[in-house]
Design a protein around this motif. Structure first.
Motif, PDB file in Angstrom:
ATOM      1  N   PHE A 159       0.815  -1.220   0.000  1.00  0.00           N
ATOM      2  CA  PHE A 159       0.000   0.000   0.000  1.00  0.00           C
ATOM      3  C   PHE A 159       0.847   1.267   0.000  1.00  0.00           C
ATOM      4  N   CYS A 160       2.158   1.107  -0.101  1.00  0.00           N
ATOM      5  CA  CYS A 160       3.041   2.277  -0.079  1.00  0.00           C
ATOM      6  C   CYS A 160       2.889   3.059  -1.377  1.00  0.00           C
ATOM      7  N   SER A 161       3.021   4.353  -1.301  1.00  0.00           N
ATOM      8  CA  SER A 161       2.912   5.101  -2.553  1.00  0.00           C
ATOM      9  C   SER A 161       4.257   5.181  -3.270  1.00  0.00           C
ATOM     10  N   ARG A 162       5.321   4.873  -2.547  1.00  0.00           N
ATOM     11  CA  ARG A 162       6.647   4.905  -3.185  1.00  0.00           C
ATOM     12  C   ARG A 162       6.708   4.021  -4.423  1.00  0.00           C
ATOM     13  N   ILE A 163       5.923   2.970  -4.399  1.00  0.00           N
ATOM     14  CA  ILE A 163       6.017   2.011  -5.486  1.00  0.00           C
ATOM     15  C   ILE A 163       5.689   2.662  -6.834  1.00  0.00           C
ATOM     16  N   GLN A 164       4.821   3.628  -6.772  1.00  0.00           N
ATOM     17  CA  GLN A 164       4.461   4.359  -7.986  1.00  0.00           C
ATOM     18  C   GLN A 164       5.723   4.937  -8.621  1.00  0.00           C
ATOM     19  N   ARG A 165       6.548   5.531  -7.729  1.00  0.00           N
ATOM     20  CA  ARG A 165       7.781   6.137  -8.219  1.00  0.00           C
ATOM     21  C   ARG A 165       8.739   5.088  -8.760  1.00  0.00           C
ATOM     22  N   LEU A 166       8.858   4.001  -8.011  1.00  0.00           N
ATOM     23  CA  LEU A 166       9.777   2.943  -8.438  1.00  0.00           C
ATOM     24  C   LEU A 166       9.403   2.422  -9.807  1.00  0.00           C
ATOM     25  N   ASN A 167       8.127   2.463 -10.070  1.00  0.00           N
ATOM     26  CA  ASN A 167       7.660   1.875 -11.323  1.00  0.00           C
ATOM     27  C   ASN A 167       7.785   2.792 -12.523  1.00  0.00           C
ATOM     28  N   GLU A 168       8.159   4.022 -12.266  1.00  0.00           N
ATOM     29  CA  GLU A 168       8.277   4.921 -13.410  1.00  0.00           C
ATOM     30  C   GLU A 168       9.312   4.412 -14.395  1.00  0.00           C
ATOM     31  N   ALA A 169      10.356   3.803 -13.889  1.00  0.00           N
ATOM     32  CA  ALA A 169      11.364   3.198 -14.775  1.00  0.00           C
ATOM     33  C   ALA A 169      11.461   1.733 -14.361  1.00  0.00           C
ATOM     34  N   PRO A 170      10.530   0.913 -14.846  1.00  0.00           N
ATOM     35  CA  PRO A 170      10.335  -0.404 -14.247  1.00  0.00           C
ATOM     36  C   PRO A 170      11.542  -1.327 -14.261  1.00  0.00           C
ATOM     37  N   HIS A 171      12.472  -1.157 -15.162  1.00  0.00           N
ATOM     38  CA  HIS A 171      13.547  -2.133 -15.144  1.00  0.00           C
ATOM     39  C   HIS A 171      14.926  -1.498 -15.019  1.00  0.00           C
ATOM     40  N   ILE A 172      14.942  -0.219 -14.651  1.00  0.00           N
ATOM     41  CA  ILE A 172      16.247   0.421 -14.609  1.00  0.00           C
ATOM     42  C   ILE A 172      16.654   0.656 -13.162  1.00  0.00           C
ATOM     43  N   HIS A 173      17.602  -0.147 -12.735  1.00  0.00           N
ATOM     44  CA  HIS A 173      18.230   0.065 -11.432  1.00  0.00           C
ATOM     45  C   HIS A 173      17.283   0.295 -10.277  1.00  0.00           C
ATOM     46  N   TYR A 200       7.439  -5.297 -15.666  1.00  0.00           N
ATOM     47  CA  TYR A 200       8.389  -5.832 -16.651  1.00  0.00           C
ATOM     48  C   TYR A 200       8.989  -7.165 -16.204  1.00  0.00           C
ATOM     49  N   GLN A 201       9.453  -7.241 -14.946  1.00  0.00           N
ATOM     50  CA  GLN A 201      10.181  -8.440 -14.489  1.00  0.00           C
ATOM     51  C   GLN A 201       9.360  -9.709 -14.663  1.00  0.00           C
ATOM     52  N   ARG A 261      20.601  -8.330 -24.862  1.00  0.00           N
ATOM     53  CA  ARG A 261      20.013  -7.021 -24.557  1.00  0.00           C
ATOM     54  C   ARG A 261      21.042  -6.140 -23.891  1.00  0.00           C
ATOM     55  N   GLY A 262      20.679  -4.894 -23.638  1.00  0.00           N
ATOM     56  CA  GLY A 262      21.612  -3.909 -23.094  1.00  0.00           C
ATOM     57  C   GLY A 262      22.081  -4.293 -21.690  1.00  0.00           C
ATOM     58  N   ARG A 263      23.290  -3.875 -21.407  1.00  0.00           N
ATOM     59  CA  ARG A 263      23.940  -4.160 -20.131  1.00  0.00           C
ATOM     60  C   ARG A 263      23.220  -3.532 -18.931  1.00  0.00           C
ATOM     61  N   ASP A 264      22.382  -2.530 -19.204  1.00  0.00           N
ATOM     62  CA  ASP A 264      21.634  -1.913 -18.106  1.00  0.00           C
ATOM     63  C   ASP A 264      20.675  -2.915 -17.462  1.00  0.00           C
ATOM     64  N   LEU A 265      20.401  -4.030 -18.148  1.00  0.00           N
ATOM     65  CA  LEU A 265      19.471  -5.006 -17.597  1.00  0.00           C
ATOM     66  C   LEU A 265      20.164  -6.169 -16.890  1.00  0.00           C
ATOM     67  N   LEU A 266      21.514  -6.094 -16.829  1.00  0.00           N
ATOM     68  CA  LEU A 266      22.259  -7.165 -16.150  1.00  0.00           C
ATOM     69  C   LEU A 266      21.761  -7.331 -14.711  1.00  0.00           C
ATOM     70  N   PHE A 269      21.999 -15.690 -21.432  1.00  0.00           N
ATOM     71  CA  PHE A 269      21.982 -14.221 -21.470  1.00  0.00           C
ATOM     72  C   PHE A 269      23.293 -13.668 -22.018  1.00  0.00           C
ATOM     73  N   TYR A 270      23.159 -12.636 -22.826  1.00  0.00           N
ATOM     74  CA  TYR A 270      24.301 -11.860 -23.332  1.00  0.00           C
ATOM     75  C   TYR A 270      23.934 -10.394 -23.114  1.00  0.00           C
ATOM     76  N   HIS A 271      24.646  -9.732 -22.196  1.00  0.00           N
ATOM     77  CA  HIS A 271      24.342  -8.311 -21.951  1.00  0.00           C
ATOM     78  C   HIS A 271      25.380  -7.452 -22.669  1.00  0.00           C
ATOM     79  N   VAL A 272      24.910  -6.712 -23.642  1.00  0.00           N
ATOM     80  CA  VAL A 272      25.828  -6.018 -24.549  1.00  0.00           C
ATOM     81  C   VAL A 272      26.045  -4.568 -24.095  1.00  0.00           C
ATOM     82  N   PRO A 273      27.194  -3.991 -24.490  1.00  0.00           N
ATOM     83  CA  PRO A 273      27.496  -2.629 -24.054  1.00  0.00           C
ATOM     84  C   PRO A 273      26.458  -1.618 -24.537  1.00  0.00           C
ATOM     85  N   LEU A 274      26.402  -0.527 -23.797  1.00  0.00           N
ATOM     86  CA  LEU A 274      25.530   0.580 -24.197  1.00  0.00           C
ATOM     87  C   LEU A 274      26.372   1.552 -25.006  1.00  0.00           C
ATOM     88  N   LEU A 275      25.728   2.321 -25.839  1.00  0.00           N
ATOM     89  CA  LEU A 275      26.455   3.359 -26.577  1.00  0.00           C
ATOM     90  C   LEU A 275      26.346   4.664 -25.787  1.00  0.00           C
TER      91      LEU A 275
END
Ligand code: GLU
Length: 307
Positions: free
Chosen positions: A103-117, A185-186, A203-208, A228-234
């Protein structure tokens, strides 16, 4: 076992050079081993994603000669149409006591970028009794998290090597369903890669750092995980990673400047497959594609490309 790779774009903007770099590697990795490709449209977030971007993306991939065998324009491969699959996996996790309402509202914020860090500490809602949760649910629609165990997950990424994460301390209970009903996403990525028979994820290394969570979900759902192969970002010259909002290197601009072969040549050099950026086709590259030549570290884009 036959190889099956995938393109899994989120249609939230026009593709940029970085997206294209990972898609080319995903395609080369599968095709060079005689494998097939599926194109899945990851449009879970209906606010940010637009069908027009998905159609444009397909056209851009075709322009570059990157084809696929399944998915794409078939509605069944758009995540917005696959909610039933996610719901039944969610129910299986719930039946095992692995989900809880939050029921926390923080989760809303966390979900703005669902798979980034997102690093979410375990949530106080994990301790609510069923009665307390039912009481709170009268006031507020909850989101849902999965309960992670005290577990260290180590896996071998075929490009980045061994990667280890302690689910409990490095990640914590993570969101799998938003309070507005959108699936996270997860969960969706695991359910879909398994359902579609994907054997390799490039996919991109940001998803490692998301991968240990996903591996744990594979296990919890009794599914077989891909390689899995996590490739470099440009990176832009100032060190920031290219993003869809940096329209300077989006496909609109790139297609005006280069032919498909010229653009593939530029990417082939960045990917360590050719000494020079001489024009080449994706098909030609597949002939001698070699993962051991692909760099692991992020790659700065040559300033001349941005000029
Ligand atoms: N849809 C995600 C993105 O566009 C990629 C997810 C994945 O490859 O697992 O960033």
């Amino acid at each position: 076992m036959p190889v099956k790779g995938r393109f899994a774009p989120s249609p939230s903007g026009r593709m940029h050079l970085g997206n294209l770099f990972s898609f080319l590697l995903a395609w080369l990795s599968a095709r060079s081993r005689g494998g097939s490709m599926v194109l899945r449209i990851e449009d879970l977030d209906l606010v940010r994603c637009q069908p027009a971007y998905a159609w444009q993306l397909m056209e851009d991939l075709e322009w570059l000669g990157l084809d696929w065998d399944e998915g794409g324009d078939s509605a069944a491969s758009w995540q917005s149409n696959r909610g039933n699959l996610y719901a039944s996996s969610f129910d299986r996790l719930t039946a095992r006591g692995l989900t809880y309402p939050c029921f926390c509202s923080r989760i809303q914020r966390l979900n703005e970028a669902p798979h980034i860090h997102e690093v979410s500490p375990s949530c106080p809602c994990a301790l609510l009794t069923a009665e307390e949760a039912a009481e709170k649910a009268k006031e507020k629609v909850p989101s849902y998290r999965v309960r992670v165990p005290h577990k260290v997950i180590t896996f071998t990424d075929w490009l980045q090597g061994n990667y280890t994460q302690d689910l409990w301390t490095d990640c914590g209970d993570f969101p799998i369903k938003r309070s507005d009903g959108a699936w996270a996403y997860q969960l969706a990525v695991v359910v879909d890669d398994a359902a579609m028979g994907v054997t390799q994820v490039v996919r991109g290394r940001d998803l490692l750092s998301s991968t240990p969570r996903q591996l744990w979900l594979y296990e919890a759902l009794g599914l077989t995980a891909p390689e899995f192969y996590h490739v470099p970002l440009l990176l832009a010259p100032d060190g920031r990673r290219l993003a869809k909002r940096d329209a300077d290197l989006d496909m609109g601009v790139l297609r005006q400047r280069y032919t498909p072969q010229e653009l593939t040549g530029i990417l082939a050099k960045m990917a360590g497959q050719r000494e020079t950026a001489a024009p080449v086709t994706a098909q030609e590259l597949a002939g001698d594609f070699n993962w051991s030549k692909v760099p692991r570290e992020d790659i700065p884009v040559e300033p001349a490309l941005l000029a």
